[in-house]
Write a protein that holds these residues in place. Structure first.
Motif, PDB file in Angstrom:
ATOM      1  N   ILE A 234       0.847  -1.188   0.000  1.00 46.74           N
ATOM      2  CA  ILE A 234       0.000   0.000   0.000  1.00 46.74           C
ATOM      3  C   ILE A 234       0.888   1.246   0.000  1.00 46.74           C
ATOM      4  O   ILE A 234       1.837   1.336   0.792  1.00 46.74           O
ATOM      5  N   PRO A 235       0.621   2.238  -0.869  1.00 47.81           N
ATOM      6  CA  PRO A 235       1.443   3.459  -0.893  1.00 47.81           C
ATOM      7  C   PRO A 235       1.363   4.216   0.429  1.00 47.81           C
ATOM      8  O   PRO A 235       0.366   4.135   1.151  1.00 47.81           O
ATOM      9  N   LEU A 284      15.420   4.451   1.630  1.00 48.36           N
ATOM     10  CA  LEU A 284      14.221   3.935   0.981  1.00 48.36           C
ATOM     11  C   LEU A 284      13.920   4.732  -0.270  1.00 48.36           C
ATOM     12  O   LEU A 284      14.005   5.972  -0.277  1.00 48.36           O
ATOM     13  N   GLU A 285      13.573   4.023  -1.342  1.00 49.89           N
ATOM     14  CA  GLU A 285      13.007   4.627  -2.545  1.00 49.89           C
ATOM     15  C   GLU A 285      11.596   4.082  -2.694  1.00 49.89           C
ATOM     16  O   GLU A 285      11.403   2.862  -2.731  1.00 49.89           O
ATOM     17  N   HIS A 286      10.617   4.964  -2.764  1.00 49.32           N
ATOM     18  CA  HIS A 286       9.213   4.532  -2.819  1.00 49.32           C
ATOM     19  C   HIS A 286       8.475   5.287  -3.910  1.00 49.32           C
ATOM     20  O   HIS A 286       8.599   6.503  -4.030  1.00 49.32           O
ATOM     21  N   ARG A 287       7.707   4.537  -4.699  1.00 50.90           N
ATOM     22  CA  ARG A 287       6.894   5.159  -5.734  1.00 50.90           C
ATOM     23  C   ARG A 287       5.647   4.317  -5.970  1.00 50.90           C
ATOM     24  O   ARG A 287       5.722   3.168  -6.386  1.00 50.90           O
ATOM     25  N   ASN A 288       4.503   4.911  -5.684  1.00 45.00           N
ATOM     26  CA  ASN A 288       3.202   4.285  -5.940  1.00 45.00           C
ATOM     27  C   ASN A 288       3.098   2.863  -5.375  1.00 45.00           C
ATOM     28  O   ASN A 288       2.611   1.947  -6.036  1.00 45.00           O
ATOM     29  N   GLY A 289       3.579   2.681  -4.156  1.00 42.10           N
ATOM     30  CA  GLY A 289       3.455   1.377  -3.510  1.00 42.10           C
ATOM     31  C   GLY A 289       4.580   0.402  -3.798  1.00 42.10           C
ATOM     32  O   GLY A 289       4.571  -0.717  -3.280  1.00 42.10           O
ATOM     33  N   HIS A 290       5.556   0.809  -4.645  1.00 37.87           N
ATOM     34  CA  HIS A 290       6.734  -0.039  -4.863  1.00 37.87           C
ATOM     35  C   HIS A 290       7.848   0.453  -3.940  1.00 37.87           C
ATOM     36  O   HIS A 290       8.266   1.614  -4.013  1.00 37.87           O
ATOM     37  N   TYR A 291       8.314  -0.442  -3.079  1.00 36.35           N
ATOM     38  CA  TYR A 291       9.306  -0.086  -2.066  1.00 36.35           C
ATOM     39  C   TYR A 291      10.650  -0.722  -2.405  1.00 36.35           C
ATOM     40  O   TYR A 291      10.714  -1.906  -2.723  1.00 36.35           O
ATOM     41  N   ARG A 292      11.695   0.078  -2.305  1.00 34.78           N
ATOM     42  CA  ARG A 292      13.049  -0.441  -2.447  1.00 34.78           C
ATOM     43  C   ARG A 292      13.884   0.078  -1.276  1.00 34.78           C
ATOM     44  O   ARG A 292      14.260   1.252  -1.243  1.00 34.78           O
TER      45      ARG A 292
END
Length: 315
Positions: A234-235, A284-292
């Motif tokens: 979830i974003p 953390l890199e986060h975009r539209n619910g994609h987490y890295r």
């Protein structure tokens, strides 16, 4: 006449010095009275100006020290508040289940077993909270000593993922890896770095879509390696992103799961402290619910750096 002229000129030339000297004494009195934000005017460039500059530096250092002491006291109070709340919740449940068992307030053996299982799960949650708190206080006391030794990061990750996969599978999560074919030697405290990586893996599992996938990758540069752990969930807002590595900050899991209770809010903060103790970087890199989530660690000197073409997909 000459005496009168001397007195006039003496007064004209010394009056600014006397006035500035009075400003210094008044300023010192204000600082001594506790107003550490007060700063003396730096209108002169002679010895008195140097004295004023030194006084201002002293006041600034005292103000910084005072603010640090306030923050430390505030942190202690927050720690007591959060810990008291987090420990009381599972403890209250344990007492409740034990009271039901003690008074035989159950209708069947199956219900009795359920109470026992629930009480046991709450004790495990309580133990996890206490372990996290103990680890956090150890890492932040400023006197931690790392037991450094050379470790093959590639082999360490492979072993950890082998142990993690069955747990992830129980929660509907598939683990995919993209490691390196050659050894990557790092100077690490194995126990602590394993704790940091495990915290990132558990965080990814807790907040992944289900069914879902966790991607674990290892990449080598000229002087460092980067571990990446990616998942979809979830974003969250930019404000939530900024607080993720703060202690006691919690976000509810993406789905209600009795086997995945709310944690202590210390996992990512512990990982951050461990990585920084190793001179590395975590983020953390986060975009539209994609987490890295990524972890950068330095490669041991004089060790071979595998090229990008040496990668192998171990699935």
């Amino acid at each position: 006449m000459l005496i009168a002229c001397f007195i006039v000129f003496f007064f004209v030339f010394t009056h600014p010095i006397v006035r500035y000297f009075k400003a210094l004494t008044d300023g010192l009195q204000s600082i001594a009275s506790g107003d550490l934000s007060y700063r003396l005017p730096l209108s002169r460039h002679d010895e008195l100006g140097i004295v004023a500059h030194n006084i201002n530096q002293m006041a600034e250092r005292l103000q910084i020290q005072q603010e640090r002491e306030r923050q430390l006291e505030k942190s202690k109070m927050e720690l007591i508040t959060y810990v008291s709340h987090d420990l009381r919740t599972p403890l209250t449940s344990i007492i409740g289940y034990l009271d039901l068992l003690k008074t035989h307030t159950y209708q069947s053996v199956a219900e009795q077993e359920r109470y026992i299982d629930n009480a046991f799960n709450k004790t495990q949650q309580l133990k996890k909270l206490i372990d996290d708190l103990f680890e956090y206080t150890r890492l932040t006391d400023g006197h931690i000593q790392l037991a450094i030794q050379q470790v093959d990061m590639n082999s360490l990750l492979d072993q950890m993922i082998t142990e993690f996969e069955p747990v992830a599978k129980e929660h509907g999560i598939t683990v995919r890896t993209n490691l390196l074919s050659a050894p990557v030697m790092l100077d690490l405290d194995i126990e602590k770095i394993v704790r940091a990586i495990d915290n990132l893996l558990m965080n990814a599992m807790k907040f992944s879509d289900r069914p879902g996938t966790i991607q674990v990758s290892l990449d080598a540069g000229a002087a460092s390696v980067t571990l990446s752990i990616e998942n979809n969930g979830i974003p969250i807002s930019p404000e939530q992103e900024e607080q993720l590595f703060e202690r006691f900050y919690k976000i509810e899991p993406s789905r209600n799961d009795n086997q995945m209770p709310s944690g202590s809010g210390l996992g990512l903060s512990i990982a951050k402290h461990i990585v920084e103790l190793h001179g590395g970087r975590i983020g953390l890199e986060h975009r539209n619910g994609h987490y890295r989530f990524f972890m950068d660690l330095m490669i041991s000197a004089a060790d071979r750096i595998p090229s990008h073409s040496d990668r192998s997909d171990l699935q």
